[in-house]
Write a protein that holds these residues in place. Structure first.
Motif, PDB file in Angstrom:
ATOM      1  N   LEU A 121       0.717  -1.052   0.042  1.00  0.00           N
ATOM      2  CA  LEU A 121      -0.093   0.070   0.048  1.00  0.00           C
ATOM      3  C   LEU A 121       0.823   1.282   0.064  1.00  0.00           C
ATOM      4  CD1 LEU A 121      -2.923  -1.019   2.653  1.00  0.00           C
ATOM      5  CD2 LEU A 121      -2.974  -1.023   0.129  1.00  0.00           C
ATOM      6  N   ALA A 122       2.125   1.250   0.458  1.00  0.00           N
ATOM      7  CA  ALA A 122       2.986   2.295   0.573  1.00  0.00           C
ATOM      8  C   ALA A 122       3.018   3.015  -1.005  1.00  0.00           C
ATOM      9  CB  ALA A 122       4.289   1.980   1.112  1.00  0.00           C
ATOM     10  N   GLY A 123       2.849   4.293  -1.201  1.00  0.00           N
ATOM     11  CA  GLY A 123       2.925   5.077  -2.034  1.00  0.00           C
ATOM     12  C   GLY A 123       1.747   4.798  -3.248  1.00  0.00           C
ATOM     13  N   LYS A 124       0.684   3.858  -2.916  1.00  0.00           N
ATOM     14  CA  LYS A 124      -0.106   3.776  -3.768  1.00  0.00           C
ATOM     15  C   LYS A 124      -1.258   4.778  -3.615  1.00  0.00           C
ATOM     16  CE  LYS A 124       0.677  -0.254  -5.440  1.00  0.00           C
ATOM     17  NZ  LYS A 124      -0.044  -1.670  -5.087  1.00  0.00           N
ATOM     18  N   PRO A 125      -1.872   5.312  -4.779  1.00  0.00           N
ATOM     19  CA  PRO A 125      -2.837   6.394  -4.860  1.00  0.00           C
ATOM     20  C   PRO A 125      -3.923   5.990  -4.354  1.00  0.00           C
ATOM     21  CG  PRO A 125      -2.298   5.841  -7.142  1.00  0.00           C
ATOM     22  CD  PRO A 125      -1.368   4.850  -6.337  1.00  0.00           C
ATOM     23  N   VAL A 126      -4.750   6.673  -3.510  1.00  0.00           N
ATOM     24  CA  VAL A 126      -5.929   6.513  -2.968  1.00  0.00           C
ATOM     25  C   VAL A 126      -6.894   7.747  -2.902  1.00  0.00           C
ATOM     26  CG1 VAL A 126      -7.594   5.634  -1.213  1.00  0.00           C
ATOM     27  CG2 VAL A 126      -5.431   4.568  -1.768  1.00  0.00           C
ATOM     28  N   SER A 142     -15.633   8.200   6.646  1.00  0.00           N
ATOM     29  CA  SER A 142     -14.651   8.443   5.575  1.00  0.00           C
ATOM     30  C   SER A 142     -13.445   8.977   6.221  1.00  0.00           C
ATOM     31  CB  SER A 142     -15.045   9.438   4.535  1.00  0.00           C
ATOM     32  OG  SER A 142     -16.214   8.938   3.845  1.00  0.00           O
ATOM     33  N   ASP A 143     -13.449   9.955   7.133  1.00  0.00           N
ATOM     34  CA  ASP A 143     -11.948  10.155   7.994  1.00  0.00           C
ATOM     35  C   ASP A 143     -11.267   9.164   8.240  1.00  0.00           C
ATOM     36  OD1 ASP A 143     -13.025  12.844   7.398  1.00  0.00           O
ATOM     37  OD2 ASP A 143     -13.484  13.257   9.510  1.00  0.00           O
ATOM     38  N   GLU A 144     -11.967   8.215   8.829  1.00  0.00           N
ATOM     39  CA  GLU A 144     -10.963   6.830   9.331  1.00  0.00           C
ATOM     40  C   GLU A 144     -10.761   6.092   8.200  1.00  0.00           C
ATOM     41  OE1 GLU A 144     -13.893   5.189  12.216  1.00  0.00           O
ATOM     42  OE2 GLU A 144     -13.281   6.781  13.877  1.00  0.00           O
ATOM     43  N   GLY A 145     -11.280   6.217   7.191  1.00  0.00           N
ATOM     44  CA  GLY A 145     -10.970   5.354   6.085  1.00  0.00           C
ATOM     45  C   GLY A 145      -9.554   6.062   5.212  1.00  0.00           C
ATOM     46  N   VAL A 146      -9.546   6.957   5.430  1.00  0.00           N
ATOM     47  CA  VAL A 146      -8.375   7.898   4.939  1.00  0.00           C
ATOM     48  C   VAL A 146      -7.213   7.698   5.969  1.00  0.00           C
ATOM     49  CG1 VAL A 146      -7.425  10.345   4.370  1.00  0.00           C
ATOM     50  CG2 VAL A 146      -9.728   9.850   3.810  1.00  0.00           C
ATOM     51  N   ARG A 147      -7.701   7.782   7.090  1.00  0.00           N
ATOM     52  CA  ARG A 147      -6.558   7.567   7.997  1.00  0.00           C
ATOM     53  C   ARG A 147      -5.837   6.086   8.073  1.00  0.00           C
ATOM     54  NH1 ARG A 147      -7.607   7.234  14.739  1.00  0.00           N
ATOM     55  NH2 ARG A 147      -5.619   5.986  15.210  1.00  0.00           N
ATOM     56  N   PHE A 148      -6.621   5.361   7.602  1.00  0.00           N
ATOM     57  CA  PHE A 148      -6.064   3.649   7.590  1.00  0.00           C
ATOM     58  C   PHE A 148      -5.148   3.611   6.604  1.00  0.00           C
ATOM     59  CE2 PHE A 148      -6.567  -0.274   5.186  1.00  0.00           C
ATOM     60  CZ  PHE A 148      -6.202  -1.238   6.033  1.00  0.00           C
ATOM     61  N   TYR A 149      -5.603   3.969   5.340  1.00  0.00           N
ATOM     62  CA  TYR A 149      -4.451   4.072   4.175  1.00  0.00           C
ATOM     63  C   TYR A 149      -3.293   5.130   4.466  1.00  0.00           C
ATOM     64  CZ  TYR A 149      -7.771   1.863   0.848  1.00  0.00           C
ATOM     65  OH  TYR A 149      -8.342   0.895   0.006  1.00  0.00           O
ATOM     66  N   GLY A 150      -3.767   6.063   5.194  1.00  0.00           N
ATOM     67  CA  GLY A 150      -2.407   7.130   5.615  1.00  0.00           C
ATOM     68  C   GLY A 150      -1.519   6.264   6.302  1.00  0.00           C
ATOM     69  N   ASP A 151      -1.809   5.628   7.400  1.00  0.00           N
ATOM     70  CA  ASP A 151      -0.865   4.734   8.245  1.00  0.00           C
ATOM     71  C   ASP A 151      -0.254   3.760   7.517  1.00  0.00           C
ATOM     72  OD1 ASP A 151      -1.937   6.261  10.366  1.00  0.00           O
ATOM     73  OD2 ASP A 151      -3.459   5.072  11.155  1.00  0.00           O
ATOM     74  N   PHE A 152      -0.693   3.092   6.454  1.00  0.00           N
ATOM     75  CA  PHE A 152      -0.036   2.303   5.809  1.00  0.00           C
ATOM     76  C   PHE A 152       0.886   2.971   4.597  1.00  0.00           C
ATOM     77  CE2 PHE A 152      -2.975  -0.630   7.535  1.00  0.00           C
ATOM     78  CZ  PHE A 152      -2.117  -1.690   8.083  1.00  0.00           C
ATOM     79  N   GLY A 153       0.871   4.122   4.554  1.00  0.00           N
ATOM     80  CA  GLY A 153       1.858   4.911   3.538  1.00  0.00           C
ATOM     81  C   GLY A 153       1.320   5.226   2.360  1.00  0.00           C
ATOM     82  N   ALA A 154       0.043   4.995   2.208  1.00  0.00           N
ATOM     83  CA  ALA A 154      -0.607   5.323   0.797  1.00  0.00           C
ATOM     84  C   ALA A 154      -0.443   6.575   0.537  1.00  0.00           C
ATOM     85  CB  ALA A 154      -1.953   4.842   0.682  1.00  0.00           C
ATOM     86  N   ARG A 155      -0.593   7.087  -0.724  1.00  0.00           N
ATOM     87  CA  ARG A 155      -0.367   8.382  -1.058  1.00  0.00           C
ATOM     88  C   ARG A 155      -1.965   8.914  -1.402  1.00  0.00           C
ATOM     89  NH1 ARG A 155       0.579  10.185  -6.662  1.00  0.00           N
ATOM     90  NH2 ARG A 155       1.022   7.938  -7.018  1.00  0.00           N
TER      91      ARG A 155
END
Length: 290
Positions: A121-126, A142-155
């Protein structure tokens, strides 16, 4: 309208009508297949329940899906396998979706090989979109969905400022931005080409198309299609059509003959660099590397 021999117009019309009526014959082995397309990556997107599907697909198969677009939906494994939890946490937002707990589950399942490595997930665009007037899924979800991806390094890119209802934002939508109703297609003015100075510049270019159309006794849409057809055998216009009359009008574009002066005017008015404004908001353009 200036016409040239019908050539393939009749064939095209017959094929279109046959397809619409389900009369097409099965393909034979000797017939040519579809052209080879340069599809470089696979993405997944969805709205509401479709968004809650898109996120699990992208996380569980992160080696396959290179990114995700999520509209009015929350994080991976939001309901933790329970219907009641799903209804309360993933929709109403009355309780948290527990991002920390979900992340721990994702890491454990990744280590066990039950899902693809979360390191993918790191660097993947979401891209996540949530309107301020969306009544069915709370903003906190939705906030918590964005947080989930951000914690794994997604873009991540989070568009959460539009006064949008529960719907899919698109420039030609039949419903106003704050509406939540069938067909759930809303126009929130996100196409920057239709704002301010961009609108003025693009309207000027469109006026050239109308001028050529009047001279040819054709519609502006027919001139646009004819211009594209004149640009080479490798150009295949795909116009959107809802009504039979529009289908017939579009097909008639193959009979429009543009002379040298027509082509000169259109080429000068419509070079790609002259189109003012971007098609998508800056965050999305950046995610696409533009």
């Amino acid at each position: 309208m200036k016409l040239r021999p019908l050539r393939y117009a009749a064939v095209t019309l017959a094929a279109a009508l046959a397809a619409a009526l389900g009369l097409t014959a099965p393909a034979h082995a000797g017939e040519p297949g579809l052209p080879r397309l340069n599809i470089t990556d696979t993405y997944v997107t969805g709205i509401s329940s479709g968004g809650f599907m898109a996120s699990p697909l992208q996380v569980a198969y992160s080696g396959t899906f290179k990114g995700a677009g999520i509209v009015a939906a929350g994080p991976y494994y939001c309901g933790k396998g329970g219907m009641i939890t799903g209804l309360i946490a993933c929709g109403t937002g009355l309780i948290s979706t527990d991002p920390e707990g979900i992340e721990q589950i994702a890491r454990r399942w990744s280590a066990e090989g039950r899902i693809d490595p979360v390191s993918n997930l790191a660097g993947k665009p979401v891209y996540t979109y949530h309107g301020t007037k969306a009544p069915l899924v709370r903003t906190s979800v939705s906030d918590e969905g964005v947080r989930f991806y951000g914690d794994f390094g997604a873009r991540t890119a989070y568009h959460d400022t539009d006064p949008a209802g529960h719907g899919w934002p698109t420039p030609n939508a039949p419903l106003s931005c704050g509406t939540t109703f069938y067909p759930f297609l809303i126009n929130c003015g996100n196409d920057l080409r239709f704002h301010g100075e961009n609108f003025t510049a693009n309207t000027a270019a469109a006026s050239v198309v109308r001028e050529v159309a009047a001279r040819q006794e054709a519609t502006s849409a027919q001139i646009a299609l004819a211009w594209l057809l004149h640009r080479g055998e490798d150009i295949v216009p795909i116009p959107g059509t809802k009504r039979r009359v529009t289908l017939e009008e579009n097909l008639a574009a193959v009979d429009v003959v543009l002379d040298a002066e027509d082509l000169r005017q259109l080429d000068e008015a419509l070079p790609p660099e002259a189109v003012a404004g971007t098609r998508y908001p800056e965050a999305v353009m950046h995610m696409n590397g533009r």
